[in-house]
Design a protein around this motif. Structure first.
Motif, PDB file in Angstrom:
ATOM      1  N   LYS A   7      52.126  18.632 -33.903  1.00 47.29           N
ATOM      2  CA  LYS A   7      51.119  17.855 -34.610  1.00 47.29           C
ATOM      3  C   LYS A   7      51.660  16.458 -34.930  1.00 47.29           C
ATOM      4  O   LYS A   7      52.647  16.324 -35.663  1.00 47.29           O
ATOM      5  N   CYS A  37      43.707  11.729 -27.930  1.00 44.95           N
ATOM      6  CA  CYS A  37      43.694  13.017 -28.629  1.00 44.95           C
ATOM      7  C   CYS A  37      44.972  13.821 -28.421  1.00 44.95           C
ATOM      8  O   CYS A  37      45.465  14.458 -29.360  1.00 44.95           O
ATOM      9  N   VAL A  38      45.494  13.828 -27.205  1.00 43.99           N
ATOM     10  CA  VAL A  38      46.667  14.639 -26.883  1.00 43.99           C
ATOM     11  C   VAL A  38      47.555  13.862 -25.920  1.00 43.99           C
ATOM     12  O   VAL A  38      47.062  13.217 -24.994  1.00 43.99           O
ATOM     13  N   GLN A  52      49.396  16.614 -30.511  1.00 47.89           N
ATOM     14  CA  GLN A  52      48.029  16.336 -30.945  1.00 47.89           C
ATOM     15  C   GLN A  52      48.016  15.095 -31.833  1.00 47.89           C
ATOM     16  O   GLN A  52      48.784  14.995 -32.791  1.00 47.89           O
TER      17      GLN A  52
END
Length: 204
Positions: A7, A37-38, A52
């Protein structure tokens, strides 16, 4: 093979070595509009690390250091988009870089199929699924199929580079390809500054 989900940033103690495959998932295909986003990465050892990126996040210090580390070669497939997306988000310009799509276009002139799936099928005998390509990457929790898909986009880039380098050398285009790779970060900046479809080298 193990997929690791992080994260916000890469772990502090993670060393991915001198050559790292990188790919991105975004909310769409316009880097100036659609958020990152990723970011997925692999050292070529069969493992993948997925980071992420939260909505509104503008910093990932460990990832930024990796992107700008001159001693680490970053491998992409269509790096033009990924480099732009990460620069827009973090202000970190990836370099040095290698792009398997550019290498393919320069040496596989017998075909117009230069997608990642085309390359893995022909050069590695591997068929990767693109089923999750258009899924919602901005979701708070990624599904197992999304994670597997994202990982597949970076797991084969090291081997593809090896195969493409042999072909570039055979056709005498290694130096020319390297010049294109060196220009790629600038090409990404031109996209973000408003010249995505303009040939700035054209006479008219």
């Amino acid at each position: 093979m193990t997929n690791h989900l992080h994260k916000g940033d890469l772990p502090d103690d993670l060393d991915l070595g001198p050559m790292v495959a990188i790919d991105c998932e975004t909310m769409g295909l316009i880097p100036g509009r659609d958020r990152l986003c990723v970011v997925q990465l692999s050292a070529g050892d069969g493992d993948a690390h997925l980071v992420q990126i939260a909505k509104g996040q503008s910093s990932a210090p460990n990832l930024e250091r990796l992107l700008t580390d001159e001693d680490v070669l970053k491998l992409f497939h269509y790096g033009r988009f990924d480099i732009a997306a990460m620069y827009k988000t973090f202000g970190a310009l990836a370099a040095p870089v290698y792009c398997t799509k550019i290498a393919s276009r320069m040496v596989r002139t017998y075909t117009d199929r230069h997608g990642l799936r085309n390359l893995t099928q022909e050069l590695l005998g591997v068929d990767i699924s693109k089923q999750q390509q258009s899924s919602d990457w901005g979701a708070e929790e990624l599904t197992d199929p999304q994670i597997a898909y994202a990982a597949s986009d970076v797991l084969h880039l090291h081997k593809l580079r090896d195969k493409l380098n042999v072909m570039l050398e055979r056709e005498g285009r290694t130096a020319l390809a390297q010049s294109c790779f060196d220009f790629l970060p600038t090409r990404a900046l031109l996209d973000l500054e408003g010249w995505p479809d303009t040939d700035i080298f054209a006479h008219m």
